[in-house]
Design a protein around this motif. Structure first.
Motif, PDB file in Angstrom:
ATOM      1  N   THR A  26       0.839  -1.203   0.000  1.00 25.81           N
ATOM      2  CA  THR A  26       0.000   0.000   0.000  1.00 25.81           C
ATOM      3  C   THR A  26       0.871   1.250   0.000  1.00 25.81           C
ATOM      4  O   THR A  26       0.640   2.183  -0.769  1.00 25.81           O
ATOM      5  CB  THR A  26      -0.940   0.013   1.221  1.00 25.81           C
ATOM      6  N   ALA A  27       1.877   1.266   0.861  1.00 30.05           N
ATOM      7  CA  ALA A  27       2.782   2.418   0.930  1.00 30.05           C
ATOM      8  C   ALA A  27       3.501   2.613  -0.396  1.00 30.05           C
ATOM      9  O   ALA A  27       3.574   3.726  -0.915  1.00 30.05           O
ATOM     10  CB  ALA A  27       3.777   2.229   2.064  1.00 30.05           C
ATOM     11  N   LYS A  28       4.041   1.541  -0.949  1.00 31.81           N
ATOM     12  CA  LYS A  28       4.767   1.650  -2.217  1.00 31.81           C
ATOM     13  C   LYS A  28       3.858   2.137  -3.335  1.00 31.81           C
ATOM     14  O   LYS A  28       4.248   2.974  -4.143  1.00 31.81           O
ATOM     15  CB  LYS A  28       5.412   0.312  -2.576  1.00 31.81           C
ATOM     16  N   ASN A  29       2.639   1.619  -3.396  1.00 35.13           N
ATOM     17  CA  ASN A  29       1.697   2.032  -4.440  1.00 35.13           C
ATOM     18  C   ASN A  29       1.306   3.501  -4.313  1.00 35.13           C
ATOM     19  O   ASN A  29       0.985   4.146  -5.305  1.00 35.13           O
ATOM     20  CB  ASN A  29       0.447   1.150  -4.419  1.00 35.13           C
ATOM     21  N   ALA A  30       1.350   4.021  -3.090  1.00 33.31           N
ATOM     22  CA  ALA A  30       1.004   5.429  -2.864  1.00 33.31           C
ATOM     23  C   ALA A  30       2.237   6.328  -2.904  1.00 33.31           C
ATOM     24  O   ALA A  30       2.129   7.539  -2.735  1.00 33.31           O
ATOM     25  CB  ALA A  30       0.293   5.583  -1.521  1.00 33.31           C
ATOM     26  N   GLY A  31       3.412   5.742  -3.116  1.00 31.72           N
ATOM     27  CA  GLY A  31       4.640   6.527  -3.154  1.00 31.72           C
ATOM     28  C   GLY A  31       5.079   7.023  -1.791  1.00 31.72           C
ATOM     29  O   GLY A  31       5.710   8.067  -1.679  1.00 31.72           O
ATOM     30  N   LEU A  32       4.763   6.246  -0.747  1.00 34.51           N
ATOM     31  CA  LEU A  32       5.090   6.652   0.623  1.00 34.51           C
ATOM     32  C   LEU A  32       6.243   5.842   1.184  1.00 34.51           C
ATOM     33  O   LEU A  32       6.430   4.672   0.820  1.00 34.51           O
ATOM     34  CB  LEU A  32       3.866   6.441   1.530  1.00 34.51           C
TER      35      LEU A  32
END
Length: 68
Positions: A26-32
């Motif tokens: 989720t973090a990677k997909n949101a660029g976080l």
């Protein structure tokens, strides 16, 4: 992304904290940036297999990460 918009925040100023491979994705997909917690739903080994970048063993470690 919806939450970032509501909070008027940017991905480069946001830290995602989670305890599973779903949180990492989720973090990677949101660029976080993602901090994974070793005391949660998954073990440290499972988090490493999920390509966790940062794994912490104690909640207080988040403070040092935020200072960087």
């Amino acid at each position: 992304n919806k939450v970032l918009s509501i909070l008027n925040s940017k991905s480069e100023n946001t830290l995602y904290v989670g305890d599973s491979e779903v949180d990492i994705l989720t973090a990677k997909n949101a660029g976080l940036k993602c901090v994974s917690c070793a005391w949660g739903f998954r073990t440290k080994e499972e988090l490493l297999k999920a390509n966790a970048n940062i794994i912490i063993d104690d909640p207080m470690e988040i403070i040092n990460i935020l200072k960087k």
